[in-house]
Design an enzyme around this catalytic site. Structure first.
Site, PDB file in Angstrom:
ATOM      1  N   HIS A   1       0.859  -1.240   0.067  1.00 22.11           N
ATOM      2  CA  HIS A   1      -0.130   0.049  -0.163  1.00 22.11           C
ATOM      3  C   HIS A   1       0.991   1.394  -0.046  1.00 22.11           C
ATOM      4  O   HIS A   1       0.678   1.994  -0.938  1.00 22.11           O
ATOM      5  CB  HIS A   1      -0.931   0.006   1.095  1.00 22.11           C
ATOM      6  CG  HIS A   1      -1.569   1.232   1.383  1.00 22.11           C
ATOM      7  ND1 HIS A   1      -2.473   1.912   0.919  1.00 22.11           N
ATOM      8  CD2 HIS A   1      -1.527   2.181   2.488  1.00 22.11           C
ATOM      9  CE1 HIS A   1      -2.806   3.060   1.032  1.00 22.11           C
ATOM     10  NE2 HIS A   1      -2.135   3.329   2.264  1.00 22.11           N
TER      11      HIS A   1
ATOM     12  N   ASP B   1     -26.169  15.701 -24.712  1.00 25.61           N
ATOM     13  CA  ASP B   1     -26.378  16.307 -25.957  1.00 25.61           C
ATOM     14  C   ASP B   1     -25.139  17.517 -25.844  1.00 25.61           C
ATOM     15  O   ASP B   1     -25.691  18.703 -26.604  1.00 25.61           O
ATOM     16  CB  ASP B   1     -27.697  16.747 -26.270  1.00 25.61           C
ATOM     17  CG  ASP B   1     -28.146  17.174 -27.609  1.00 25.61           C
ATOM     18  OD1 ASP B   1     -27.265  16.816 -28.212  1.00 25.61           O
ATOM     19  OD2 ASP B   1     -28.960  17.909 -27.735  1.00 25.61           O
TER      20      ASP B   1
ATOM     21  N   HIS C   1       4.564   6.468   5.667  1.00 29.29           N
ATOM     22  CA  HIS C   1       3.552   7.337   5.945  1.00 29.29           C
ATOM     23  C   HIS C   1       2.819   6.754   7.050  1.00 29.29           C
ATOM     24  O   HIS C   1       2.119   7.282   7.935  1.00 29.29           O
ATOM     25  CB  HIS C   1       2.543   7.998   5.006  1.00 29.29           C
ATOM     26  CG  HIS C   1       1.489   6.878   4.523  1.00 29.29           C
ATOM     27  ND1 HIS C   1       1.804   6.163   3.350  1.00 29.29           N
ATOM     28  CD2 HIS C   1       0.081   6.563   4.832  1.00 29.29           C
ATOM     29  CE1 HIS C   1       0.556   5.395   3.020  1.00 29.29           C
ATOM     30  NE2 HIS C   1      -0.289   5.611   3.993  1.00 29.29           N
TER      31      HIS C   1
ATOM     32  N   GLU D   1       2.185   5.435  12.935  1.00 30.63           N
ATOM     33  CA  GLU D   1       0.875   4.782  13.669  1.00 30.63           C
ATOM     34  C   GLU D   1       0.867   3.585  13.952  1.00 30.63           C
ATOM     35  O   GLU D   1       0.180   2.912  14.839  1.00 30.63           O
ATOM     36  CB  GLU D   1      -0.022   5.335  12.431  1.00 30.63           C
ATOM     37  CG  GLU D   1      -1.457   5.092  12.929  1.00 30.63           C
ATOM     38  CD  GLU D   1      -2.534   5.441  11.839  1.00 30.63           C
ATOM     39  OE1 GLU D   1      -3.649   5.101  12.158  1.00 30.63           O
ATOM     40  OE2 GLU D   1      -2.060   5.930  10.961  1.00 30.63           O
ATOM     41  N   ASP D   2       1.522   2.714  12.988  1.00 32.49           N
ATOM     42  CA  ASP D   2       1.113   1.164  12.867  1.00 32.49           C
ATOM     43  C   ASP D   2       2.347   0.533  13.265  1.00 32.49           C
ATOM     44  O   ASP D   2       2.329  -0.965  13.229  1.00 32.49           O
ATOM     45  CB  ASP D   2       0.528   0.723  11.503  1.00 32.49           C
ATOM     46  CG  ASP D   2      -0.617   1.445  11.163  1.00 32.49           C
ATOM     47  OD1 ASP D   2      -1.359   1.754  11.940  1.00 32.49           O
ATOM     48  OD2 ASP D   2      -1.105   1.467  10.017  1.00 32.49           O
TER      49      ASP D   2
ATOM     50  N   ASP E   1      -2.795   8.668  -0.543  1.00 31.40           N
ATOM     51  CA  ASP E   1      -3.175   7.486   0.367  1.00 31.40           C
ATOM     52  C   ASP E   1      -4.641   7.341   0.145  1.00 31.40           C
ATOM     53  O   ASP E   1      -5.230   6.108   0.153  1.00 31.40           O
ATOM     54  CB  ASP E   1      -2.922   8.119   1.557  1.00 31.40           C
ATOM     55  CG  ASP E   1      -3.442   7.102   2.741  1.00 31.40           C
ATOM     56  OD1 ASP E   1      -3.038   5.668   2.682  1.00 31.40           O
ATOM     57  OD2 ASP E   1      -3.914   7.443   3.754  1.00 31.40           O
TER      58      ASP E   1
END
Length: 722
Positions: free
Chosen positions: A61, A272, A85, A89-90, A152
């Site tokens: 990712h 149209d 990024h 956080e993870d 992201d």
């Protein structure tokens, strides 16, 4: 502590998706490409063992996000930050390690993108709003934060199928409401279009499928006509020796759907229309190409827009014109230079220049920085994250009006903006003291809606201040925030003043006063009540959250006096009534059951959170309220009361044509305004009407009733309730 330098990645063992990224960043110097590959190694190691919902390794990712940004040819720091990024956080990777390995700039970018999942919030909505608020503040420091966030979100939308249905809908709605409009506000039309279509497909899959199918079918029938128009345009431009690219434009499913819904047009009406883009080498040639197009096909009156002379708020520049085609169908033509085309597609990301602070930014970047700077100022005065995000949504409204100041500067505001929005756009002080406006040298009220091209001048007065009614017609987040901020401050001041009078009155009834309460006793009471300042206690009393008599009793009971002096030294006595003007904002409200007016005998009752609710002494509900004497507040009207107050009139009339107009004219002649009218009873010969009107006092109401009775069409006119 910084990590040891990671060895350069071995191309022989790189997975295919990283080799693809390496090809995409080939525009960077070789040393920077090595840094990008090193970022992959760090990211892959940090995310080791983590997988996406689809089952792929998680690192795919962030690498894909970096690939999207590489297509925009962004600098190495942005690409590296994109790969990393989600690490803060993870993963266990720390900010210090990130800064030590890749520099402070990369660490700042990653930190700006990181969500606030580790903080505790009362709701998911509040967490999302606070996370978004943090991201906008990071954007104010460095625009690249939002570029990473948009990339992201784009990759997440491309791979949304792995999520469950409720998550898909939530993410799609957020994309359509926030991220696609941000991409548009930053001039990134390519991102915006894909985010909108992916969001539309996830939120309304059936509608998307139907519209996409109909677009494909319609294009099959239109190819020949489009080819003819395109070749005619290209041939005429070539004959005039104007080298140009002519490209046919196709509407997206989302743009068709939103126009069908917003403009109430059918699919056939929207399809149209033939769209073309003409790209030339210079701005001067844009105007020459416009002349060529108008010579080839007749232009439609009032459908020409010059966004080159007056660019859009996001830096977009182009000439727009609508022509009447050879088959009677409209032809929409956009004419722009190569550079304008680049900015239109990529916005702030076009010609990215971050090498030095002095490097010139393109118009999209400059305007984006102005907008984000204004948002950063706004959030300081908006304590609620959810309120802030609502203000941002208002400012992301896609349609704009372009207005001129007396000095010739151009301001862009959302559609339906008023003269008051314009005043706040100039400066908060101008808005706070605005009294009227001149639009094209004509005097108009502040609520007047503005149209593109108007010259607007704001008239101010030092004594003028914002009032709550302004919130009903302003549309910009800046105006709304400034007005609310002023009113909150004013309400607090009024509450403190009123609470002071109520507590003094309660203490006076016990033979004391606030000045006689020792500071130590007061401080102890505030501490026990978990209040920081005396002002908070006074505001709490005025808003009905604490009873003044109870507070007074506790303060006097805990004065720490000697034995035998537990009671007040002076005997209790009746105190004067508190005088009101009716303008005590946020502290007073007037009961709908009896509609008290200046001149009436009145009584107040404390209602928690509302403050004092004012009733007439003869109101039927007062008998019930007397059962709570501790909530009663002795009040009376001040000698100088200004403003309008609501009253209700019950009028019995002879039912015949024109009677309503006659009564309305009589009320207006008495200098009163009608807020509402309704029939209470009605038959063939008579009717009873209930008018809600505005009057200044009981005396003014009596004058209105006299005029109504003189009309000759009424059999009775009474104040309601009697």
């Amino acid at each position: 502590m910084p990590t040891a330098a990671v060895a350069p990645a071995d191309p022989a063992v790189l997975p295919p998706y990283v080799l693809e990224l390496k090809d995409r960043v080939a525009y960077l110097p070789e040393r920077q490409v090595e840094r990008v590959l090193r970022a992959y190694v760090v990211g892959a190691r940090a995310h080791a063992g983590q997988a996406r919902k689809s089952g792929e390794p998680y690192i795919t990712h962030p690498v894909a996000v970096a690939g999207i940004l590489a297509e925009l040819r962004l600098d190495a720091e942005t690409i590296i930050a994109a790969i990393l990024h989600d690490t803060l956080e993870d993963t266990e990777l720390s900010r210090a390690e990130l800064a030590g390995e890749f520099g402070e700039t990369v660490a700042e970018l990653v930190d700006g993108v990181t969500k606030l999942d580790k903080m505790q919030f009362s709701s998911r909505q509040e967490a999302d709003a606070e996370s978004f608020r943090k991201m906008l503040l990071a954007m104010a420091r460095d625009l690249r934060v939002i570029l990473i966030k948009l990339a992201d979100r784009l990759h997440n939308m491309r791979t949304l199928g792995a999520k469950d249905a409720p998550s898909r809908r939530r993410i799609a709605r957020e994309t359509l409401e926030i991220y696609a409009p941000i991409a548009q506000r930053l001039g990134m039309n390519k991102f915006k279009a894909e985010l909108q279509d992916l969001g539309f497909r996830a939120l309304h899959p059936d509608r998307y499928r139907v519209i996409e199918g109909r677009i494909r079918a319609a294009l099959g029938n239109r190819r020949e006509v489009m080819a003819k128009i395109e070749s005619a345009l290209a041939a005429r431009l070539e004959a005039e020796q104007l080298p140009a690219r002519v490209i046919g434009r196709i509407k997206s499913p989302w743009s068709i759907y939103s126009k069908m819904r917003g403009d109430h047009k059918s699919f056939a009406q929207l399809m149209d229309v033939y769209g073309f883009r003409v790209v030339v080498s210079s701005a001067m040639r844009c105007y020459m190409a416009l002349g060529v197009a108008h010579a080839l096909y007749k232009p439609v009156d009032r459908r020409f827009k010059d966004f080159i002379a007056i660019p859009k708020a996001n830096g977009y520049q182009s000439l727009h014109t609508v022509l009447l085609g050879p088959f009677g169908a409209p032809i929409e033509v956009q004419i722009r230079t190569e550079e304008m085309d680049e900015v239109a597609e990529r916005g702030v990301a076009a010609h990215w220049a971050y090498k030095t602070d002095s490097a010139p930014a393109n118009s999209a970047q400059a305007r984006a920085r102005e907008w984000i700077s204004a948002l950063a100022d706004s959030q300081v005065n908006t304590p609620s994250s959810t309120e802030f995000i609502e203000n941002v949504k208002i400012d992301l409204f896609p349609d704009e009006v372009y207005l001129f100041t007396p000095r010739g500067d151009i301001l862009s505001l959302p559609r339906n903006a008023t003269a008051l929005d314009f005043a706040y756009a100039v400066h908060t002080d101008v808005g706070d003291h605005a009294v009227a406006a001149r639009v094209d040298k004509k005097l108009v009220p502040l609520r007047t809606r503005l149209e593109s091209g108007q010259l607007v001048e704001i008239i101010t007065a030092p004594s003028a201040v914002p009032n709550p009614a302004w919130l009903e017609f302003v549309v910009t987040g800046k105006a709304r925030t400034a007005i609310r901020q002023y009113l909150k401050h004013l309400q607090h001041e009024d509450a403190v003043d009123f609470g002071h009078r109520m507590l003094d009155r309660a203490l006076d009834a016990l033979g004391s006063s606030l000045d006689m309460v020792p500071p130590a006793v007061l401080d102890r009471y505030l501490e026990e009540s978990k209040l920081r300042r005396l002002e908070e206690l006074l505001a709490d009393i005025a808003l009905g959250n604490r009873m003044p008599d109870q507070v007074a009793a506790k303060l006097l009971a805990s004065r720490g006096v000697r034995k035998g002096e537990g009671k007040p030294a002076l005997p209790p006595h009746a105190s004067e009534k508190i005088r009101i003007t009716g303008a005590e904002r946020g502290v007073l409200s007037f009961a709908n059951c009896c509609h008290p007016l200046p001149g009436d005998d009145i009584v107040g009752y404390l209602s928690p959170g509302k403050g004092i609710v004012v009733h007439r002494e003869e109101c039927p509900n007062v008998a019930e309220l007397r059962k709570s004497p501790e909530r009663r507040v002795a009040i009376e009207w001040d000698r100088s009361v200004q403003g309008d107050f609501r009253a209700e009139l019950r009028i019995e009339v002879i039912n015949r044509p024109g009677v309503l107009a006659t009564i309305a004219a009589a009320i207006a002649a008495a200098d009163s305004n009608i807020e509402n009218v309704e029939y209470v009873e009605r038959d063939a010969s008579a009717a009873t009407l209930l008018f809600a009107i505005e009057v200044r006092s009981r005396k003014h109401l009596a004058e209105v009733i006299r005029r109504v009775r003189r009309t000759g069409v009424v059999s009775g006119a009474y104040r309601h309730p009697m």
